[in-house]
Scaffold this motif. Structure first.
Motif, PDB file in Angstrom:
ATOM      1  N   MET A 187       0.783  -1.181   0.053  1.00  0.00           N
ATOM      2  CA  MET A 187       0.031   0.000  -0.032  1.00  0.00           C
ATOM      3  C   MET A 187       0.907   0.997  -0.162  1.00  0.00           C
ATOM      4  SD  MET A 187      -3.022   1.621  -0.133  1.00  0.00           S
ATOM      5  CE  MET A 187      -3.913   0.189  -0.076  1.00  0.00           C
ATOM      6  N   VAL A 188       0.343   2.323  -0.556  1.00  0.00           N
ATOM      7  CA  VAL A 188       1.112   3.703  -0.881  1.00  0.00           C
ATOM      8  C   VAL A 188       1.345   4.123   0.806  1.00  0.00           C
ATOM      9  CG1 VAL A 188       0.681   5.889  -1.258  1.00  0.00           C
ATOM     10  CG2 VAL A 188       0.100   4.111  -2.759  1.00  0.00           C
ATOM     11  N   LYS A 189       2.648   4.662   1.039  1.00  0.00           N
ATOM     12  CA  LYS A 189       2.715   5.061   2.342  1.00  0.00           C
ATOM     13  C   LYS A 189       2.571   6.796   2.590  1.00  0.00           C
ATOM     14  CE  LYS A 189       4.106   1.068   3.846  1.00  0.00           C
ATOM     15  NZ  LYS A 189       3.057   0.223   4.846  1.00  0.00           N
ATOM     16  N   ARG A 190       3.321   7.220   1.393  1.00  0.00           N
ATOM     17  CA  ARG A 190       3.065   8.893   1.334  1.00  0.00           C
ATOM     18  C   ARG A 190       2.542   9.244   0.135  1.00  0.00           C
ATOM     19  NH1 ARG A 190       8.028  11.946   3.920  1.00  0.00           N
ATOM     20  NH2 ARG A 190       6.727  10.941   5.867  1.00  0.00           N
ATOM     21  N   LEU A 191       1.475   9.891  -0.217  1.00  0.00           N
ATOM     22  CA  LEU A 191       0.973  10.163  -1.174  1.00  0.00           C
ATOM     23  C   LEU A 191       0.979  11.718  -1.530  1.00  0.00           C
ATOM     24  CD1 LEU A 191      -1.014   9.291  -3.604  1.00  0.00           C
ATOM     25  CD2 LEU A 191      -2.972   9.936  -2.250  1.00  0.00           C
ATOM     26  N   LEU A 192       1.609  12.051  -2.789  1.00  0.00           N
ATOM     27  CA  LEU A 192       1.413  13.419  -3.038  1.00  0.00           C
ATOM     28  C   LEU A 192       0.227  13.670  -4.141  1.00  0.00           C
ATOM     29  CD1 LEU A 192       4.298  15.934  -3.840  1.00  0.00           C
ATOM     30  CD2 LEU A 192       2.427  15.710  -5.840  1.00  0.00           C
ATOM     31  N   ILE A 193      -0.416  14.727  -3.811  1.00  0.00           N
ATOM     32  CA  ILE A 193      -1.739  15.149  -4.361  1.00  0.00           C
ATOM     33  C   ILE A 193      -1.353  16.170  -5.461  1.00  0.00           C
ATOM     34  CG2 ILE A 193      -4.086  15.620  -4.568  1.00  0.00           C
ATOM     35  CD1 ILE A 193      -3.851  14.710  -1.675  1.00  0.00           C
ATOM     36  N   ALA A 194      -1.426  15.821  -6.738  1.00  0.00           N
ATOM     37  CA  ALA A 194      -0.981  16.832  -7.786  1.00  0.00           C
ATOM     38  C   ALA A 194      -2.353  17.670  -8.317  1.00  0.00           C
ATOM     39  CB  ALA A 194      -0.219  16.310  -8.817  1.00  0.00           C
ATOM     40  N   ASN A 195      -2.848  18.289  -7.193  1.00  0.00           N
ATOM     41  CA  ASN A 195      -3.979  18.988  -7.622  1.00  0.00           C
ATOM     42  C   ASN A 195      -4.343  19.937  -6.362  1.00  0.00           C
ATOM     43  OD1 ASN A 195      -6.523  19.564  -8.891  1.00  0.00           O
ATOM     44  ND2 ASN A 195      -6.309  17.830  -9.843  1.00  0.00           N
ATOM     45  N   ARG A 196      -5.328  20.735  -6.442  1.00  0.00           N
ATOM     46  CA  ARG A 196      -5.830  21.794  -5.428  1.00  0.00           C
ATOM     47  C   ARG A 196      -7.519  21.616  -5.169  1.00  0.00           C
ATOM     48  NH1 ARG A 196      -8.724  25.863  -7.266  1.00  0.00           N
ATOM     49  NH2 ARG A 196      -7.935  27.269  -5.400  1.00  0.00           N
ATOM     50  N   GLY A 197      -7.772  22.447  -4.256  1.00  0.00           N
ATOM     51  CA  GLY A 197      -9.249  22.674  -3.980  1.00  0.00           C
ATOM     52  C   GLY A 197     -10.018  21.531  -3.450  1.00  0.00           C
ATOM     53  N   GLU A 198     -11.232  21.387  -3.814  1.00  0.00           N
ATOM     54  CA  GLU A 198     -12.225  20.235  -3.245  1.00  0.00           C
ATOM     55  C   GLU A 198     -11.638  19.055  -3.497  1.00  0.00           C
ATOM     56  OE1 GLU A 198     -14.689  18.126  -4.913  1.00  0.00           O
ATOM     57  OE2 GLU A 198     -14.110  18.821  -6.986  1.00  0.00           O
ATOM     58  N   ARG A 225      -6.289   9.792   4.704  1.00  0.00           N
ATOM     59  CA  ARG A 225      -6.107   9.545   6.355  1.00  0.00           C
ATOM     60  C   ARG A 225      -6.897   8.560   7.039  1.00  0.00           C
ATOM     61  NH1 ARG A 225      -7.241  15.500   7.975  1.00  0.00           N
ATOM     62  NH2 ARG A 225      -5.114  15.478   7.222  1.00  0.00           N
ATOM     63  N   ARG A 226      -8.077   8.184   6.432  1.00  0.00           N
ATOM     64  CA  ARG A 226      -8.847   7.218   6.900  1.00  0.00           C
ATOM     65  C   ARG A 226      -8.064   5.818   6.641  1.00  0.00           C
ATOM     66  NH1 ARG A 226     -12.078   3.577   4.580  1.00  0.00           N
ATOM     67  NH2 ARG A 226     -12.168   4.953   2.617  1.00  0.00           N
ATOM     68  N   MET A 227      -7.273   5.590   5.687  1.00  0.00           N
ATOM     69  CA  MET A 227      -6.708   4.349   5.348  1.00  0.00           C
ATOM     70  C   MET A 227      -5.085   4.365   5.852  1.00  0.00           C
ATOM     71  SD  MET A 227      -7.441   4.110   1.240  1.00  0.00           S
ATOM     72  CE  MET A 227      -6.513   2.692   1.217  1.00  0.00           C
ATOM     73  N   GLY A 228      -4.564   5.605   6.573  1.00  0.00           N
ATOM     74  CA  GLY A 228      -3.378   5.759   7.294  1.00  0.00           C
ATOM     75  C   GLY A 228      -2.265   5.942   6.311  1.00  0.00           C
ATOM     76  N   VAL A 229      -2.694   6.844   5.255  1.00  0.00           N
ATOM     77  CA  VAL A 229      -1.846   7.228   4.143  1.00  0.00           C
ATOM     78  C   VAL A 229      -1.515   8.737   4.317  1.00  0.00           C
ATOM     79  CG1 VAL A 229      -1.219   7.528   1.600  1.00  0.00           C
ATOM     80  CG2 VAL A 229      -2.354   5.461   2.487  1.00  0.00           C
ATOM     81  N   GLU A 230      -0.450   8.851   4.658  1.00  0.00           N
ATOM     82  CA  GLU A 230       0.075  10.465   4.759  1.00  0.00           C
ATOM     83  C   GLU A 230      -0.025  11.019   3.328  1.00  0.00           C
ATOM     84  OE1 GLU A 230       4.167  10.852   6.194  1.00  0.00           O
ATOM     85  OE2 GLU A 230       4.107   9.498   8.072  1.00  0.00           O
ATOM     86  N   THR A 231      -0.238  12.307   3.443  1.00  0.00           N
ATOM     87  CA  THR A 231      -0.502  13.307   2.229  1.00  0.00           C
ATOM     88  C   THR A 231       0.200  14.307   2.223  1.00  0.00           C
ATOM     89  OG1 THR A 231      -2.291  14.345   3.253  1.00  0.00           O
ATOM     90  CG2 THR A 231      -2.830  12.453   2.061  1.00  0.00           C
ATOM     91  N   ILE A 232       0.900  14.544   0.822  1.00  0.00           N
ATOM     92  CA  ILE A 232       1.672  15.965   0.522  1.00  0.00           C
ATOM     93  C   ILE A 232       0.861  16.721  -0.371  1.00  0.00           C
ATOM     94  CG2 ILE A 232       3.586  16.907  -0.107  1.00  0.00           C
ATOM     95  CD1 ILE A 232       3.986  15.204   2.468  1.00  0.00           C
ATOM     96  N   ILE A 278      -6.093  -0.268  -6.064  1.00  0.00           N
ATOM     97  CA  ILE A 278      -5.587  -0.636  -7.401  1.00  0.00           C
ATOM     98  C   ILE A 278      -4.008  -0.302  -7.932  1.00  0.00           C
ATOM     99  CG2 ILE A 278      -6.109  -0.681  -9.891  1.00  0.00           C
ATOM    100  CD1 ILE A 278      -8.172  -2.260  -8.007  1.00  0.00           C
ATOM    101  N   ALA A 279      -3.679   1.108  -7.551  1.00  0.00           N
ATOM    102  CA  ALA A 279      -2.404   1.401  -7.720  1.00  0.00           C
ATOM    103  C   ALA A 279      -1.309   0.471  -6.979  1.00  0.00           C
ATOM    104  CB  ALA A 279      -2.243   2.881  -7.359  1.00  0.00           C
ATOM    105  N   ALA A 280      -1.754   0.078  -5.855  1.00  0.00           N
ATOM    106  CA  ALA A 280      -1.058  -0.767  -5.160  1.00  0.00           C
ATOM    107  C   ALA A 280      -0.736  -2.215  -5.590  1.00  0.00           C
ATOM    108  CB  ALA A 280      -1.271  -0.780  -3.547  1.00  0.00           C
ATOM    109  N   GLY A 281      -1.608  -2.559  -6.826  1.00  0.00           N
ATOM    110  CA  GLY A 281      -1.532  -3.942  -7.179  1.00  0.00           C
ATOM    111  C   GLY A 281      -2.551  -4.931  -6.750  1.00  0.00           C
TER     112      GLY A 281
END
Length: 677
Positions: free
Chosen positions: A1-12, A22-29, A320-323
């Motif tokens: 599973m993804v550990k630290r996720l960068l979100i290439a977007n903004r807003g809602e 956050r609910r899945m325990g993944v850190e966000t950038i 799905i991204a984690a396979g």
């Protein structure tokens, strides 16, 4: 599973992804431009990286900066959200080449569906029904005109690389084809760098129906049923719902099967949407629905699918991204209830939907519905990005209940001074044709001004505004007007609404007493007069039903208590302004005076703006001595001038404003030091 996720977007959408991660325990950038330095998605994320100036071309559309931000922050995956780089195959490949996980489809799938003409040829080969038309390589006028003749008018010219309604022209007659083609090519070239076009048969009563699909890396593809996105302005979706009204099981099975077949044709992985156009002239029928295009990303309207299926689509994307395999098989997927979404835009429908910018001094969104937003009170709506500021999603057992609930929610919106389309949305949801399920892409154009008009204050709004300006207390010295010895008390209030003079009376204890009205035809110095008395009809709306039938609906956004019964609300009151929210609009009233003098009661000499407005003149400078009552500056607001004067003798310590500045209520403009300090 993804550990630290960068979100290439903004807003809602960035905020939406952060909640699930956050609910899945993944850190966000988060990433942010200059304009978004203090944005909600930045505050919500576990970390944030600055990626450049405010224009999207120098920040959110700069793939190299985003990949560098991921490496700098230690992220191991990138989620593109929707818009910006979400359907850019080159960016997706660059993310993967950098050793990062791409939360999206394979670059080859994005590329295969990126050009409308190539995608349609691919779908035709896969046995997916496509709209009759021409998609050939020969782009000469000598080839395109005969092709249009063969298809039959009206036809639709579309840019092969188009999107968002750009590079699209409807042509009714052969004589208009050449001019429309040139216009379409110019727009397509400017927007996409590609002036190639295709031609389709124009459907007279088109319905825009799309199917949510999902695939994994193990060869599995499922659909999560359909959505209807037919209510559009300028080819941009405004209201979406799931399921589609009027959809029978035979047609649903046909369209969903075609969507799965389309996804399988490109070995699709992740979340995607297959968009169809349906000829609804005689209702929805399996043989009158054709493939239009595929969006290789999460859609803005994905919450309505989540609401009726109970599936968190962002969670599925990350898994799905984690396979992983798809969490559910087709046999396990069901839907129940009805969900309707309205896009709340910062725009003025009465001015051809012109975007509205500014700071959200008042930002009150309704309860009882799912709310997806990327802003809070005090945030600014700028001209750099899309003007959508929130999505409101109502979910109930039936379509009628969901529509009623969403209409009540739109009417409960109170945003100021930025203008919104909330009242417009409420009118759409209250329209008899819409409520009967008679939607198509020409709905808004067909109903025109009935939907887009700017509202005038109702009887109740005027009464509440007048009441707000009455001084407290019952003695004659507190009344604004009308005190005469040995005469009947009169409780009328003269106000301004925009350019108009309003003479209004609050609710009277004696309903038989006549209102004091302006003589017929009289006009105030700034425009025509509204007149209103206590005998005006009551227009309060009844409460709207909500019956979730005991089901606990999925919660991905904020969801609070049920909306209040719709009635005017006083949302701001000062001696200089009353703001009344009603029906999705905010009505601003001021006392009837074209010029007023305002001193500062603050003992510290801080002279603050009594109302939002523009500085039109400054009469003092730093170090200048002033006497009590001297003019300091003039504030222009609501087309009136307010003179701010010195509250005591003293020295100007600081002038914090400049001529032309737009200031908010309460902003300190001048500071004065008292003599002898």
């Amino acid at each position: 599973m993804v550990k630290r996720l960068l979100i290439a977007n903004r807003g809602e959408i960035a905020c939406r992804i952060i909640r699930t991660a956050r609910r899945m325990g993944v850190e966000t950038i988060a990433v942010f431009s200059d304009a978004d330095a203090g944005a909600l998605h930045v505050r919500m994320a576990d970390g944030a990286v600055h990626i450049g100036p405010s224009p999207a071309s120098e920040s959110y559309l700069d793939g190299a900066k985003i990949i560098a931000a991921a490496k700098e922050s230690g992220a191991d995956a990138i989620h593109p959200g929707f818009g910006f780089l979400s359907e850019n195959a080159q960016f997706a490949q660059a993310v993967m080449d950098a050793g990062l996980t791409w939360v999206g489809p394979d670059p080859a799938s994005i590329e295969a569906m990126g050009l409308k003409d190539a995608a349609k040829r691919l779908m035709a080969e896969a046995g997916v029904p496509i709209t009759p038309g021409y998609m050939g390589e020969d782009q000469s006028l000598d080839r395109l005109i005969p092709a249009a003749d063969e298809i039959g008018y009206p036809v639709l010219i579309k840019a092969v690389a188009g999107g968002g309604g750009k590079g699209m022209r409807r042509v009714e007659r052969k004589e208009d084809f050449s001019a429309a083609l040139e216009s379409c090519r110019r727009e397509a070239k400017a927007a996409f760098g590609d002036d190639r076009v295709l031609i389709e048969k124009y459907i007279t009563r088109p319905r825009h129906i799309e199917v949510q699909v999902f695939g994994d890396r193990h060869g599995n593809v499922v659909h999560l049923f359909e959505r209807d996105c037919s209510v559009q302005r300028r080819h941009q979706k405004v209201i979406e719902e799931a399921p589609a009204p009027g959809m029978d099981e035979v047609t649903r099975e046909a369209i969903c099967a075609a969507a799965v077949k389309a996804a399988q044709a490109v070995n699709y992985v992740g979340a995607g949407t297959i968009e169809f156009i349906a000829d609804a002239t005689e209702g929805l029928k399996p043989d009158r629905v054709w493939f239009m295009e595929m969006n290789t990303r999460l859609q803005v309207e994905h919450p309505v699918t989540e609401q009726i299926t109970g599936v968190d689509l962002v969670e599925w994307q990350l898994r799905i991204a984690a396979g992983e395999h798809l969490p559910k098989s087709q046999e396990d997927l069901r839907f129940s209830g009805w969900s309707v979404e309205a896009r709340l835009y910062a725009e003025d429908p009465a001015r051809d939907f012109m975007p509205s910018t500014g700071r959200l001094e008042i930002f009150d969104l309704p309860g009882g519905v799912r709310v997806e937003t990327g802003v809070e009170r005090g945030d600014a709506i700028t001209s750099f990005y899309d003007p959508m500021i929130a999505k409101l999603i109502a979910t109930c057992e039936t379509r009628e209940q969901a529509v009623d609930r969403l209409r009540a929610a739109c009417e409960a919106v109170a945003i100021y001074p930025v203008k919104t389309n909330a009242a417009f949305l409420a009118r759409v949801l209250g329209n008899a044709e819409f409520r009967a399920g008679g939607v198509d892409t020409g709905f808004i154009e067909r109903h025109g001004e009935a939907l887009t008009r700017s509202g005038e204050p109702s009887a109740q709004v005027l009464e509440l505004a007048a009441q707000s300006f009455l001084p407290e207390g019952q003695g004659p010295w507190q009344r604004l007007v009308g005190f005469r010895m040995n005469a009947e008390q009169r409780r009328e209030v003269r106000m301004r609404f925009g350019d108009s003079l309003v003479l209004a009376a609050p609710p009277s204890s004696d309903p038989a007493s006549p209102a004091h009205l302006l003589p017929p035809g009289e006009k105030g110095p700034l425009g025509p007069a509204f007149v209103h008395g206590p005998q005006a009809p009551n227009s309060r709306l009844p409460p709207l039903p909500f019956s979730p039938g005991g089901r606990r609906w999925p919660r991905s956004g904020r969801m609070r208590g049920a909306p209040r019964t719709q009635a005017p609300r006083l949302i701001r009151k000062s001696p200089h302004q009353a703001l009344i929210a009603y029906g999705g609009e905010v009505f601003a009233f001021t006392p009837d005076r074209t010029e007023a003098s305002h001193g500062a009661a603050a003992g510290d000499g801080a002279i603050a703006a009594p109302i939002p407005g523009k500085i039109s003149a400054i009469a003092v400078q730093n170090g200048q001595e002033v006497s009590k009552g001297d003019t300091l500056l003039i504030l222009e607001a609501m087309k009136m001038e307010y003179t701010l004067s010195a509250p005591f003798n003293g020295v100007v310590e600081e002038v914090t404003a400049a001529v032309g500045d737009q200031v908010t209520e309460g902003a300190v403009l001048v500071r004065i030091g008292e003599e002898g300090r």
